[in-house]
Scaffold this active site. Structure first.
Site, PDB file in Angstrom:
ATOM      1  N   ASP A 144       0.621  -1.296   0.052  1.00 55.68           N
ATOM      2  CA  ASP A 144       0.198  -0.053   0.137  1.00 55.68           C
ATOM      3  C   ASP A 144       0.844   1.268  -0.001  1.00 55.68           C
ATOM      4  O   ASP A 144       0.539   2.164  -0.607  1.00 55.68           O
ATOM      5  CB  ASP A 144      -0.935   0.004   1.213  1.00 55.68           C
ATOM      6  CG  ASP A 144      -2.236  -0.854   1.045  1.00 55.68           C
ATOM      7  OD1 ASP A 144      -1.961  -1.978   0.723  1.00 55.68           O
ATOM      8  OD2 ASP A 144      -3.076  -0.458   1.527  1.00 55.68           O
TER       9      ASP A 144
ATOM     10  N   ASP B 163      -1.253  -5.573   4.238  1.00 60.78           N
ATOM     11  CA  ASP B 163      -2.674  -4.993   4.533  1.00 60.78           C
ATOM     12  C   ASP B 163      -3.776  -6.000   3.876  1.00 60.78           C
ATOM     13  O   ASP B 163      -4.724  -6.454   4.403  1.00 60.78           O
ATOM     14  CB  ASP B 163      -2.617  -3.591   3.912  1.00 60.78           C
ATOM     15  CG  ASP B 163      -1.608  -2.714   4.620  1.00 60.78           C
ATOM     16  OD1 ASP B 163      -0.713  -3.120   4.763  1.00 60.78           O
ATOM     17  OD2 ASP B 163      -1.999  -1.526   4.525  1.00 60.78           O
ATOM     18  N   LYS B 164      -3.860  -6.161   2.505  1.00 60.10           N
ATOM     19  CA  LYS B 164      -4.727  -6.757   1.994  1.00 60.10           C
ATOM     20  C   LYS B 164      -4.620  -8.593   1.981  1.00 60.10           C
ATOM     21  O   LYS B 164      -5.725  -9.184   1.513  1.00 60.10           O
ATOM     22  CB  LYS B 164      -5.222  -6.430   0.558  1.00 60.10           C
ATOM     23  CG  LYS B 164      -5.393  -4.849   0.452  1.00 60.10           C
ATOM     24  CD  LYS B 164      -6.403  -4.289   1.501  1.00 60.10           C
ATOM     25  CE  LYS B 164      -6.167  -2.705   1.568  1.00 60.10           C
ATOM     26  NZ  LYS B 164      -4.787  -2.365   2.070  1.00 60.10           N
TER      27      LYS B 164
ATOM     28  N   CYS C 265       5.213  -2.814   8.361  1.00 62.19           N
ATOM     29  CA  CYS C 265       5.590  -1.504   9.064  1.00 62.19           C
ATOM     30  C   CYS C 265       5.192  -1.485  10.472  1.00 62.19           C
ATOM     31  O   CYS C 265       4.072  -1.936  10.894  1.00 62.19           O
ATOM     32  CB  CYS C 265       4.946  -0.503   8.259  1.00 62.19           C
ATOM     33  SG  CYS C 265       5.608  -0.410   6.467  1.00 62.19           S
TER      34      CYS C 265
ATOM     35  N   SER D 125      -5.174   5.058   5.343  1.00 59.94           N
ATOM     36  CA  SER D 125      -4.129   4.102   5.811  1.00 59.94           C
ATOM     37  C   SER D 125      -4.215   3.818   7.433  1.00 59.94           C
ATOM     38  O   SER D 125      -4.627   4.731   8.072  1.00 59.94           O
ATOM     39  CB  SER D 125      -2.830   4.504   5.406  1.00 59.94           C
ATOM     40  OG  SER D 125      -1.693   3.878   6.058  1.00 59.94           O
TER      41      SER D 125
END
Length: 552
Positions: free
Chosen positions: A78, A120-121, A191, A468
């Site tokens: 992302d 993320d996804k 992250c 985000s």
């Protein structure tokens, strides 16, 4: 075994021959076939090290009597996709990940899945696949990245985007910016903040689909490799005992996950993802439940961007098991929920303790009185909107101001950096929802620009897009219905007065009913931005954010 349909009996000589062409033998084919889904690639720091995790998983599968068969899944970053057309793709990629895993698992009659994820996804996409397929499955993540170090203090990658505003205003030099980007994301792993990646990896643990500590062991530690091997071993027990994802992914388990989400201050994207996973598991989950649980569950963990600690701090403070144990004091956790360990949540967290009360607060003295996320409603968001309330400055919890309307994120960012947004304004970015984006882009570039020019405690942002997990400030997203579906956000004009009232869960535009009706009646929606390819198909079939932006 499921795999018997491709490997047992003389009539299956064709499939057996093809398996043997890969190097398998008759003994291998007598064992359960375990798909090892590896989302490694050389682009994403959260996934750059996953080949080692996959290797450890396969050792575990083999040691426990299975035949591991590795295949890939895509993984977008992302952060790299942020701020340009590429950000249209991460959320839609969630569906591609689930669909491709379904295709591979069913097409090859696999007996179980170890799903290796991190960002993320990818984690929600893999959980969606597990729920849809309902074959024995376990999640193992690559773990969080350590925080960086810049000018004498810990820092994370989100500060690079906020630094753009400081460069624009002359507060930071280009040389300092270069030093920041060299040091803010120091190596492999997700992250090191409570962004979407780490939020979802923590929730996979809370919901019972991964082993304890999956959410918080840093990527660099040997314990992460040990966890991977144990996950490989554990899938064999799940296969032997026929423990299925839908045995675990019950409404009670989702309630546990939402409670933990509120306590750790998770990303607003978790709302989208938990709704989508529930959809695949055929569990009726309504967005109202998130707010109900938020009001009853305090935020305990001040993890960046909603605090000054990082994922490695949460790990050393006791991890998700310690958070869940603390929540049992207020009845926030259903201890009887089954998990992939073969034991209940209560058995998994037994003996967990908080080792640092600054990182995991007590329920008696929480970091924030309510959960990290709030759900808002009103004439601007009849079907809901979402805000990370615990990361909003106190003075901005109730804010009233004039709308500054933009049809896409890039125009809003330019206005912020050029000084055209002033104190008191409410930036509105629309036609960025699941259909309108298409793909519901994250507005981190816009929120970071606002923070970077020191307007974070004076300017709010409202969008039918999303944010985000690195976002903080008065940022309201997921406005539903979105503009592209004719939602009221589409008729807001420059200068209209908007009111954000987070304590009372309201998001309104101050125009009377007659004017609202007149504008809605005369509204003409623009044509879709994308006419061909995957995004065009996605835009046709995706649902609203308040339903998880699932594709029907």
């Amino acid at each position: 075994m499921i795999s018997d349909i491709v490997k047992t009996g003389f009539e299956k000589t064709g499939p057996r021959g093809l398996f043997k062409a890969t190097g398998l033998c008759n003994e291998d084919l007598k064992k359960p076939l375990i798909g090892v889904v590896n989302s490694f690639n050389e682009i994403v720091p959260g996934h750059i090290h996953l080949n080692d995790i996959a290797y450890r998983v396969k050792l575990g599968v083999t040691a426990a009597g299975g035949t591991p068969l590795e295949f890939p899944a895509i993984a977008l970053c992302d952060g790299i996709a942020m701020g340009h057309h590429g950000m249209c793709y991460p959320l839609p990629s969630r569906e591609l990940i689930a669909d491709s895993i379904e295709s591979m698992a069913v097409g090859h009659a696999l007996d179980g899945l170890v799903l290796i994820t991190n960002c993320d996804k990818i984690t929600p996409g893999m959980l969606m696949a597990a729920a849809r397929l309902n074959i024995p499955s376990i999640i193992v993540s690559g773990g969080p990245m350590y925080a960086g170090w810049f000018q004498g203090k810990c820092i994370d990658g989100s500060k690079s985007l906020e630094a753009l505003g400081k460069v624009a205003t002359g507060e930071m030099t280009l040389e300092e910016l270069d030093e920041l980007e060299n040091d803010s994301v120091p190596g492999c792993g997700a992250c090191g903040i409570m962004g979407t990646a780490n939020s979802m990896n923590c929730l996979s643990e809370a919901i019972g689909m991964s082993l304890p500590w999956n959410g918080t062991i840093p990527a660099y530690l040997g314990k992460r490799k040990t966890l991977a091997r144990k996950s490989g071993e554990q899938i064999m027990e799940l296969v032997q005992r026929n423990i299925l994802p839908r045995d675990i992914l019950t409404e009670r388990a989702f309630r546990n996950a939402i409670a933990v989400d509120m306590a750790i201050g998770g990303s607003t994207n978790t709302v989208l993802h938990l709704l989508a996973i529930a959809y695949e598991a055929e569990v009726a989950l309504d967005i109202d439940l998130f707010d109900e649980i938020s009001k009853a569950t305090p935020k305990l963990c001040p993890i960046s961007p909603g605090g000054n600690y990082y994922m490695q701090d949460l790990y050393r403070a006791g991890g998700i098991s310690a958070v869940m144990m603390e929540l049992t004091k207020i009845g926030g956790i259903d201890l009887g929920c089954p998990t992939v360990t073969g034991n209940t949540i209560g058995e998994n967290i037994m003996g967990a303790e908080i080792k640092d009360r600054d990182v995991i607060h007590s329920v008696e003295k929480p970091y924030y009185a309510e959960g990290g996320i709030a759900v808002l409603w009103g004439n601007l968001a009849p079907s809901s909107a979402v805000v990370k309330q615990a990361a909003v400055a106190k003075k901005m919890l109730h804010h009233r101001g004039p709308a500054r309307v933009f049809e896409r994120e890039e125009d809003a960012v330019a206005a912020v950096l050029e000084g055209r947004i002033t104190k008191g304004d409410i930036v509105v970015i629309r036609y960025e929802g699941p259909k309108g984006g298409p793909g519901m882009r994250e507005m981190l570039s816009a929120t970071a620009a606002i923070m970077g020019v020191n307007l974070g405690e004076d300017v709010a942002l409202v969008t039918d897009g999303r944010f985000s997990g690195a976002t903080h400030g008065a940022c309201v997203g997921h406005v539903s219905p979105e503009a592209a579906e004719g939602g009221p956000i589409a008729i807001v004009k420059d200068g209209d007065i908007l009111e954000i009232d987070i304590p009372n869960r309201k998001l309104t535009v101050e125009i009377d009913n007659a004017e609202m009706e007149r504008r809605m009646t005369s509204l003409k929606l623009p044509p879709g931005k994308i006419r061909r390819g995957y995004l065009a198909r996605y835009a046709k079939n995706v649902t609203s954010a308040n339903r998880g932006a699932v594709v029907e």
